[in-house]
Motif scaffolding. Structure first.
Motif, PDB file in Angstrom:
ATOM      1  N   CYS A   1      -7.480   5.268   2.591  1.00 12.77           N
ATOM      2  CA  CYS A   1      -7.386   4.187   1.604  1.00 12.77           C
ATOM      3  C   CYS A   1      -8.039   4.738   0.345  1.00 12.77           C
ATOM      4  O   CYS A   1      -9.155   5.257   0.404  1.00 12.77           O
ATOM      5  N   THR A   2      -7.345   4.658  -0.767  1.00 13.69           N
ATOM      6  CA  THR A   2      -7.898   5.206  -2.006  1.00 13.69           C
ATOM      7  C   THR A   2      -8.655   4.149  -2.814  1.00 13.69           C
ATOM      8  O   THR A   2      -8.933   4.371  -3.992  1.00 13.69           O
TER       9      THR A   2
ATOM     10  N   CYS B   1       0.837  -1.197   0.000  1.00 16.10           N
ATOM     11  CA  CYS B   1       0.000   0.000   0.000  1.00 16.10           C
ATOM     12  C   CYS B   1       0.880   1.258   0.000  1.00 16.10           C
ATOM     13  O   CYS B   1       1.787   1.394   0.817  1.00 16.10           O
TER      14      CYS B   1
ATOM     15  N   CYS C   1      -3.174  -3.679  -3.371  1.00 16.41           N
ATOM     16  CA  CYS C   1      -2.900  -4.773  -2.425  1.00 16.41           C
ATOM     17  C   CYS C   1      -3.577  -6.063  -2.884  1.00 16.41           C
ATOM     18  O   CYS C   1      -3.022  -7.157  -2.713  1.00 16.41           O
TER      19      CYS C   1
ATOM     20  N   CYS D   1      -7.702   1.628  -4.196  1.00 26.09           N
ATOM     21  CA  CYS D   1      -6.981   1.480  -5.469  1.00 26.09           C
ATOM     22  C   CYS D   1      -6.818   0.019  -5.875  1.00 26.09           C
ATOM     23  O   CYS D   1      -6.544  -0.278  -7.017  1.00 26.09           O
ATOM     24  N   ARG D   2      -6.897  -0.893  -4.914  1.00 30.34           N
ATOM     25  CA  ARG D   2      -6.846  -2.341  -5.145  1.00 30.34           C
ATOM     26  C   ARG D   2      -5.449  -2.849  -5.530  1.00 30.34           C
ATOM     27  O   ARG D   2      -5.318  -3.949  -6.040  1.00 30.34           O
TER      28      ARG D   2
HETATM   29  S1  SF4 Z   1      -6.846  -0.557  -1.715  1.00 31.03           S
HETATM   30 FE1  SF4 Z   1      -5.087  -1.487  -0.652  1.00 31.03          FE
HETATM   31  S2  SF4 Z   1      -3.241  -0.557  -1.557  1.00 31.03           S
HETATM   32 FE2  SF4 Z   1      -5.022   0.708  -2.152  1.00 31.03          FE
HETATM   33  S3  SF4 Z   1      -5.086   2.331  -0.603  1.00 31.03           S
HETATM   34 FE3  SF4 Z   1      -6.453   0.699   0.105  1.00 31.03          FE
HETATM   35  S4  SF4 Z   1      -5.188  -0.603   1.419  1.00 31.03           S
HETATM   36 FE4  SF4 Z   1      -3.808   0.690   0.230  1.00 31.03          FE
END
Ligand code: SF4
Ligand code: SF4
Length: 530
Positions: A156-157, A97, A162, A159-160
């Motif tokens: 948390c954006t 992340c 992870c 964004c996926r």
């Molecule tokens: S989706 Fe995962 S990588 Fe993206 S911001 Fe959230 S925790 Fe972090």
């Protein structure tokens, strides 16, 4: 100063992570939603409050509301129950992340972020948690836990990134969305999500631009194109019976550098004689509902489809937007689809059938343009982009949610003569987020954004130093709005542009006068490789 934000220590957390206390430090959180926006959206508990207040004025019975909401979602979404149960704490996601990498705050590790919710799930919804409590990894739901959820689920954006590395496919973005839904149910939401969503329902777009201002903006753009090329073009607005409804993010006709992307689209459509219309009602491709709840996502998505139905178009062409495409590709079908009153899209120029868009009937502008280029339907002069040495940032949603990896690169490589990829672990499906998506792109949250954007900026710095890159191209309105600040902070000397700005520069239009400037009004520097 960059040096200050670089003082991070990736190390195990000191103390007990189960302690939910957080400090709402300036720069590290977003302001609360204004009551007028909450009221307009019909959401509960509108009031004046801020995250740094000691008393959040939670509604009576807030704990039951949250646990009831959790129970309801555990029953409705099998994925949510699975994500609560199956994490084996293997560690594969821990350092993936961008917020963790930029802050070294352990609660920004994806698995630990999810654990903030999972620990409450365990305490109230599993037998072992009910009997053994904290011994079974359960945590009591307290006001401090609510504040902690607010702090970290708005870091948390969605964004996926992870999820790409998780062997079980746990989608933290889904967990974040459900956490935000739960917070919505007790009136804990942020203005940078709720105001655009309310604006979108009221005026058609996130910025709250009225139809007459939308029209003025489009007309201003056609004037600029006339000045640049000598060609007068018409842009139909709300025209019934056109073949295609073109929907773009509102920033394209009001923001910079987005605006140059708009010029590129309009020049392209004129050149190929596309039978299209834009709409003053569906004047927003983006969907800030995705940053709040499934229900709001559905409401905002339906606007585009109702307008397509009203205008009696055959299919939808969508502009350079990020989360618009996650909604279309992953949610639209079950929320408002299939769009069986439209027709499966076929390019009127090349005859290509976009089979991938058979159900949503919406084609991404990069798919459309790449297809035109593949069939040699456009004349290009790539030397008009010689002032740019380009790299490409894969925006999270088009890359990870729809696999749009090759088309933008294909366009860039035909419209520019100098292109360099960033390191492979930072692009394509492993791309690093801009750090400001999912409603976090607001100024009061700047420290979080700069920290979260650090891994992206670091990869840009690498290609700048190695190859002299001076332009970061992308296909997302949020990227275009937030990457310039990120570049200015971490990698000065790198500009940001949409892919269709590069196309507009290179496109040789029939009957155009000799161009002396690019779309930004800068003198052309053919052969002037930086
Ligand atoms: S989706 Fe995962 S990588 Fe993206 S911001 Fe959230 S925790 Fe972090
Ligand atoms: S990679 Fe998946 S299973 Fe492993 S710790 Fe992260 S979320 Fe859990």
């Amino acid at each position: 100063m960059p040096e200050k934000l670089l003082q991070i220590e990736p190390a195990p957390p000191r103390g007990d992570w189960t302690n939910p206390k957080v400090e709402f430090r300036k720069g590290s959180f977003c302001y609360s939603a204004a009551p007028k926006n909450i009221t307009y959206l019909g959401l509960p508990n509108p009031r004046k409050w801020q995250p740094f207040d000691a008393d959040w004025q939670l509604p009576s019975g807030w704990k039951d509301t949250l646990l009831g909401g959790m129970k309801d979602r555990l029953n409705r979404y099998r994925s949510f129950r699975l994500f609560m149960d199956i994490c084996v704490r293997c560690g594969a996601c821990f350092d993936k992340c961008h917020f963790y990498l930029g802050s070294s705050d352990a609660k920004n590790m994806p698995a630990l972020r999810a654990e903030l919710l999972r620990s409450v799930y365990r305490r109230y919804f599993t037998l072992s948690g009910r009997i053994f409590g904290s011994l079974a990894g359960g945590r009591e739901l307290t006001e401090d836990v609510v504040k902690e959820w607010f702090y970290y689920f708005y870091q948390c954006t969605q964004c996926r990134r992870c999820s790409v590395f998780c062997p079980y496919g746990i989608d933290t973005a889904e967990i974040t969305l459900i956490a935000r839904e739960l917070l919505d149910s007790i009136g804990c939401n942020i203005n940078w999500v709720m105001e655009p969503a309310a604006n979108c329902l009221r005026t058609g777009n996130h910025l709250g631009i009225q139809p007459h201002a939308f029209k003025d903006s489009i007309e201003f753009a056609t004037g600029e194109i006339k000045e640049l090329t000598g060609i007068g073009i018409e842009v139909p607005i709300n025209r019934k019976g056109a073949e295609v409804l073109f929907v773009m993010p509102s920033a394209d006709y009001f923001g910079e550098p987005h605006y140059y992307t708009l010029l590129g689209y309009l020049m392209l459509f004129h050149e190929i004689g596309l039978d299209y219309t834009v709409s003053a009602f569906a004047s927003e491709g983006g969907n800030f509902g995705l940053f709040s709840s499934h229900e709001l996502t559905k409401r905002l998505n339906s606007k585009i489809y109702e307008e397509a139905r009203r205008l009696r178009v055959k299919w939808i062409l969508g502009g350079e937007c990020g989360h618009m495409w996650r909604v279309l590709h992953q949610y639209m079908d079950t929320m408002n689809g299939p769009a069986d009153f439209l027709e499966p899209p076929v390019s009127p120029i090349t005859g290509t059938r976009f089979e991938n868009a058979r159900s949503t009937c919406a084609v991404h502008i990069c798919e459309f343009t790449a297809d035109l280029l593949y069939h040699n339907k456009l004349r290009l002069d790539a030397s008009r982009n010689d002032c740019w040495n380009v790299t490409f940032h894969d925006s999270c949603n088009p890359s990870r949610a729809m696999g749009l990896l090759e088309e933008p690169r294909y366009i860039i490589k035909q419209t520019c003569r100098s292109f360099h990829e960033m390191p492979e672990d930072t692009i394509r499906e492993k791309t690093f987020c801009c750090g400001s998506g999912a409603g976090l792109g607001t100024d009061e949250n700047l420290e979080v954004r700069l920290r979260g954007g650090f891994p992206r900026a670091n990869a840009v710095k690498y290609v700048k130093e190695k190859h002299g890159v001076n332009l970061l191209a992308c296909i997302c309105a949020i990227d275009k709005a937030t990457l310039p600040t990120l570049m200015e902070y971490w990698v000065s000397g790198v500009e940001v542009a949409g892919v269709h700005e590069l196309l507009g520069n290179a496109l040789v239009m029939t009957g155009e006068k000799e161009r002396t400037t690019d779309l930004r009004g800068e003198p052309l520097q053919k052969g002037g490789q930086p």
